[in-house]
Design an enzyme around this catalytic site. Structure first.
Site, PDB file in Angstrom:
ATOM      1  N   HIS A   1     -11.107   9.422   2.457  1.00 56.09           N
ATOM      2  CA  HIS A   1     -11.895   8.489   1.805  1.00 56.09           C
ATOM      3  C   HIS A   1     -12.707   9.221   0.797  1.00 56.09           C
ATOM      4  CE1 HIS A   1     -11.791   5.002   5.131  1.00 56.09           C
ATOM      5  NE2 HIS A   1     -10.704   5.305   4.421  1.00 56.09           N
TER       6      HIS A   1
HETATM    7  C1  LIG Z   1      -3.872   9.133   4.793  1.00 49.29           C
HETATM    8  C2  LIG Z   1      -4.875   8.110   4.222  1.00 49.29           C
HETATM    9  C3  LIG Z   1      -5.115   7.087   4.987  1.00 49.29           C
HETATM   10  C4  LIG Z   1      -6.306   6.097   4.600  1.00 49.29           C
HETATM   11  N1  LIG Z   1      -6.296   4.981   5.183  1.00 49.29           N
HETATM   12  C5  LIG Z   1      -6.928   4.089   4.326  1.00 49.29           C
HETATM   13  C6  LIG Z   1      -7.107   2.952   5.123  1.00 49.29           C
HETATM   14  O1  LIG Z   1      -6.660   2.433   6.237  1.00 49.29           O
HETATM   15  N2  LIG Z   1      -7.965   1.691   4.382  1.00 49.29           N
HETATM   16  C7  LIG Z   1      -8.392   1.963   3.161  1.00 49.29           C
HETATM   17  O2  LIG Z   1      -9.057   1.075   2.766  1.00 49.29           O
HETATM   18  N3  LIG Z   1      -8.458   3.217   2.675  1.00 49.29           N
HETATM   19  C8  LIG Z   1      -7.565   4.202   3.129  1.00 49.29           C
HETATM   20  N4  LIG Z   1      -7.479   5.390   2.355  1.00 49.29           N
HETATM   21  C9  LIG Z   1      -8.179   5.726   1.340  1.00 49.29           C
HETATM   22  C10 LIG Z   1      -7.806   4.970   0.081  1.00 49.29           C
HETATM   23  O3  LIG Z   1      -6.163   4.577   0.198  1.00 49.29           O
HETATM   24  C11 LIG Z   1      -8.089   5.363  -1.068  1.00 49.29           C
HETATM   25  O4  LIG Z   1      -9.664   5.458  -0.894  1.00 49.29           O
HETATM   26  C12 LIG Z   1      -7.578   4.657  -2.396  1.00 49.29           C
HETATM   27  O5  LIG Z   1      -6.197   4.489  -2.305  1.00 49.29           O
HETATM   28  C13 LIG Z   1      -8.176   5.376  -3.647  1.00 49.29           C
HETATM   29  O6  LIG Z   1      -7.490   4.716  -4.559  1.00 49.29           O
HETATM   30  P1  LIG Z   1      -7.563   5.593  -6.170  1.00 49.29           P
HETATM   31  O7  LIG Z   1      -6.693   4.585  -7.050  1.00 49.29           O
HETATM   32  O8  LIG Z   1      -8.808   5.915  -6.306  1.00 49.29           O
HETATM   33  O9  LIG Z   1      -6.598   6.796  -5.863  1.00 49.29           O
HETATM   34  P2  LIG Z   1      -4.987   6.976  -5.574  1.00 49.29           P
HETATM   35  O10 LIG Z   1      -4.474   5.733  -4.954  1.00 49.29           O
HETATM   36  O11 LIG Z   1      -4.937   8.382  -4.694  1.00 49.29           O
HETATM   37  O12 LIG Z   1      -4.372   7.055  -6.803  1.00 49.29           O
HETATM   38  C14 LIG Z   1      -4.442   7.951  -7.948  1.00 49.29           C
HETATM   39  C15 LIG Z   1      -3.020   8.024  -8.390  1.00 49.29           C
HETATM   40  O13 LIG Z   1      -3.095   8.757  -9.595  1.00 49.29           O
HETATM   41  C16 LIG Z   1      -1.962   9.869  -9.785  1.00 49.29           C
HETATM   42  N5  LIG Z   1      -2.278  10.844 -10.449  1.00 49.29           N
HETATM   43  C17 LIG Z   1      -3.412  11.807 -10.175  1.00 49.29           C
HETATM   44  N6  LIG Z   1      -3.406  12.887 -10.958  1.00 49.29           N
HETATM   45  C18 LIG Z   1      -2.610  12.415 -11.916  1.00 49.29           C
HETATM   46  C19 LIG Z   1      -2.222  13.046 -13.303  1.00 49.29           C
HETATM   47  N7  LIG Z   1      -2.802  14.204 -13.712  1.00 49.29           N
HETATM   48  N8  LIG Z   1      -1.236  12.472 -13.952  1.00 49.29           N
HETATM   49  C20 LIG Z   1      -0.568  11.279 -13.664  1.00 49.29           C
HETATM   50  N9  LIG Z   1      -0.865  10.831 -12.365  1.00 49.29           N
HETATM   51  C21 LIG Z   1      -1.911  11.334 -11.656  1.00 49.29           C
HETATM   52  C22 LIG Z   1      -1.438  10.020  -8.261  1.00 49.29           C
HETATM   53  O14 LIG Z   1      -0.299  10.589  -8.166  1.00 49.29           O
HETATM   54  C23 LIG Z   1      -1.606   8.541  -7.724  1.00 49.29           C
HETATM   55  O15 LIG Z   1      -0.589   7.736  -7.809  1.00 49.29           O
HETATM   56  C24 LIG Z   1      -6.681   6.365   2.993  1.00 49.29           C
HETATM   57  C25 LIG Z   1      -6.325   7.507   2.317  1.00 49.29           C
HETATM   58  C26 LIG Z   1      -5.332   8.173   2.812  1.00 49.29           C
HETATM   59  C27 LIG Z   1      -4.804   9.633   1.957  1.00 49.29           C
END
Ligand SMILES: Cc1cc2nc3c(=O)[nH]c(=O)nc-3n(C[C@H](O)[C@H](O)[C@H](O)COP(=O)(O)OP(=O)(O)OC[C@H]3O[C@@H](n4cnc5c(N)ncnc54)[C@H](O)[C@@H]3O)c2cc1C
Length: 527
Positions: free
Chosen positions: A456
């Site tokens: 997280h």
């Molecule tokens: C294994 C695991 C288990 C988890 N379990 C839970 C759970 O049960 N419940 C919960 O609430 N949360 C959980 N989380 C945490 C939750 O999924 C994250 O906090 C949330 O998805 C983050 O969202 P975000 O949009 O910030 O980033 P992300 O969802 O990680 O999205 C970022 C996106 O940007 C893309 N990206 C990054 N850099 C670039 C670039 N330079 N160019 C183009 N694209 C790019 C990536 O490929 C990705 O698709 C878990 C996470 C993981 C990894």
């Protein structure tokens, strides 16, 4: 890419980016470009809930590793992050927890107007309506026998039953709401993107690794990326929104000249805005998995048996439909606290085998209670190794550098042991836990050796109005124009609970701020 301009460019199609792009594209007069480094992510393991750990280290995982953590006996932790449409929401544990009202009220109290709990509630509701319809959320379709034992034991040990942690009261023990429908994972891409992907005003490009921002003076006017080895770019006439997640968003900001000026210069990067807070304030949830081998030969590893595979294929039920962390609890570990400082996560499987760098699936039956530190005092940092935007950044979470964190975890482990030693769960174990009679020093040694991430990370481009803030309360990046950040990075402090739900609420509000025309402040604007 093309000379064509877009109104908005969203970088990263994860929990936040999918929501923002879809909401922005609802205005048909606006052209939206969504760029995602990964692919479409259509693999069985992204759909069948119990299989997600098989995605670790695959082509849909950024597969980061932290720097050696001094307080964790020098261990480097494995940090999977989703790299596909849906981002980490396509490979997470699906637990859906909004967080505690105190989390958001705390953000607002730091000067972030509009981020208090009451103001965010409509955004949670909007996200949940698209996720589950009117049902208010579902738990796993199938409850393992040991999960029922955990719920009973926890109540007998003094915790209050709570049928859902997203209502007025977060405290207590109960089954988790999960981002699933009829036994299948529902990622942010499923919720937001797939229903609108045919819209003429929404362009989604996968395999596009964004490497930098394009400027005109201090205004961000577009982005550059590489795709299949070719450099491409596009312009945004309104603004660029960064949603690359808590690791990649600060890395992209720094590679684009937004960060600590002295460090950027040292790496040979031209400075656009001196924002020393970029990459700092890294927070994460740590979990100590407490595991018991079970008398009865049943646990989630039954999902490998042919009969159970058939059960899933026919009815979308059984162990394969499980999100693994089926139940949990939110508790205050000591008097004098206004809100929980510990989360417990119950999994009807041995978690010591599938976590950490090993990622080995367990071969024995058992169950686990994880004790999670909800409000860490420790802070870490993301920094660049070089000016190369394709190089993996350096991740130093600074785990357990605040000694108070260990003290809370000791109380959490003791609570997990107490519940594990209470009927009916106590009778399910082959033997009492090896730490059942341990003193504090022994528990601390076990914590340092066994603790792991809950995956997280947040806070690395935090919202605020002080010198270490990166975005303001409209999520506009200080010091430049035409640029916002909307993802886990902007959280000033980590929420009490899993982080996907609050990230989608952040995204919903970001889209609203953008569409309502809240002007992105001018460079000279104060923080
Ligand atoms: C294994 C695991 C288990 C988890 N379990 C839970 C759970 O049960 N419940 C919960 O609430 N949360 C959980 N989380 C945490 C939750 O999924 C994250 O906090 C949330 O998805 C983050 O969202 P975000 O949009 O910030 O980033 P992300 O969802 O990680 O999205 C970022 C996106 O940007 C893309 N990206 C990054 N850099 C670039 C670039 N330079 N160019 C183009 N694209 C790019 C990536 O490929 C990705 O698709 C878990 C996470 C993981 C990894």
């Amino acid at each position: 890419m093309r000379a064509q301009g877009f109104d908005f460019i969203v970088v990263g199609a994860g929990s936040a980016g999918c929501a923002i792009a879809a909401r922005l594209a609802a205005d048909e007069s606006r052209q939206v470009l969504l760029l995602e480094a990964g692919g479409r992510g259509r693999r069985p393991e992204t759909v069948v809930p119990a299989l997600y750990s098989r995605l670790f280290r695959s082509s849909v995982d950024w597969a980061y590793r932290t720097e050696p953590q001094a307080e964790l006996n020098g261990r480097r932790l494995f940090w999977p992050r989703g790299r596909m449409l849906g981002g980490s929401s396509a490979m997470n544990d699906m637990v859906y927890v909004r967080g505690n009202a105190a989390d958001f009220d705390g953000w607002a109290a730091q000067g972030n107007d509009g981020w208090d709990h009451a103001s965010l509630l409509p955004y949670f509701r909007a996200a949940e309506a698209d996720l589950w319809g009117r049902s208010g959320g579902s738990a796993d379709r199938w409850t393992a026998p040991r999960t029922a034992d955990f719920l009973a034991a926890a109540e007998r040990a003094g915790l209050t039953g709570n049928d859902g942690f997203n209502g007025e009261h977060q405290e207590g023990v109960g089954r988790h709401r999960v981002a699933q429908i009829r036994g299948r994972r529902v990622s942010a891409a499923d919720v937001y993107l797939r229903p609108v992907v045919d819209r003429a005003n929404l362009t989604v490009v996968t395999g596009a690794r964004v490497t930098g921002l394009v400027y005109c003076g201090q205004r961000v006017v577009g982005v550059r990326w590489v795709r299949h080895g070719h450099a491409e770019h596009a312009r945004a006439t309104s603004e660029v929104v960064l949603s690359g997640g808590a690791v990649n968003t600060p890395a992209l900001l720094m590679a684009s000249g937004i960060g600590d000026a002295a460090e950027l210069r040292r790496l040979g990067i031209d400075v656009r805005a001196d924002l020393p807070g970029v990459g700092r304030n890294l927070q994460d949830h740590l979990m100590v998995p407490m595991c018991w081998r079970s008398v009865e030969p049943t646990s989630l590893i039954d999902g490998r048996r042919p009969g159970r595979i058939l059960e899933y294929l026919r009815h979308r039920s059984g162990p394969l439909s499980s999100n693994i962390g089926q139940a949990g609890a939110f508790v205050r570990s000591r008097s004098g606290l206004d809100a929980p400082d510990l989360q417990l996560v119950f999994a009807p499987v041995l978690l010591d085998g599938i976590r950490d760098e090993r990622v080995v699936e367990p071969t024995e039956h058992g169950y686990s209670i994880g004790a999670v530190l909800l409000q860490p005092g420790s802070r870490g940092r993301i920094t660049l190794r070089s000016a190369d935007p394709l190089a993996a950044p350096r991740i130093d979470p600074g785990y357990l550098t605040d000694p108070a964190d260990l003290a809370t975890l000791v109380r959490g482990v003791r609570l997990a042991l107490r519940i594990g030693g209470t009927a009916p769960l106590a009778g399910a174990a082959k033997a009492p836990h090896r730490l059942a009679d341990a003193d504090d020093d022994q528990l601390i040694s076990a914590i340092r050796a066994g603790i792991d991430t809950m995956f997280h990370p947040v806070g690395t481009a935090r919202m605020g109005c002080d010198e270490f803030a990166v975005v303001d309360s409209t999520l506009a990046v200080h010091g430049v124009e035409g640029l916002r950040v909307a993802d886990a990075s902007v959280m000033p402090t980590i929420t009490r609970g899993n982080t996907h739900a609050p990230v989608t609420a952040i995204a919903e509000r970001a889209a609203d701020l953008i569409l309502r025309g809240t002007p992105v402040p001018q460079t000279a604007g104060g923080r």
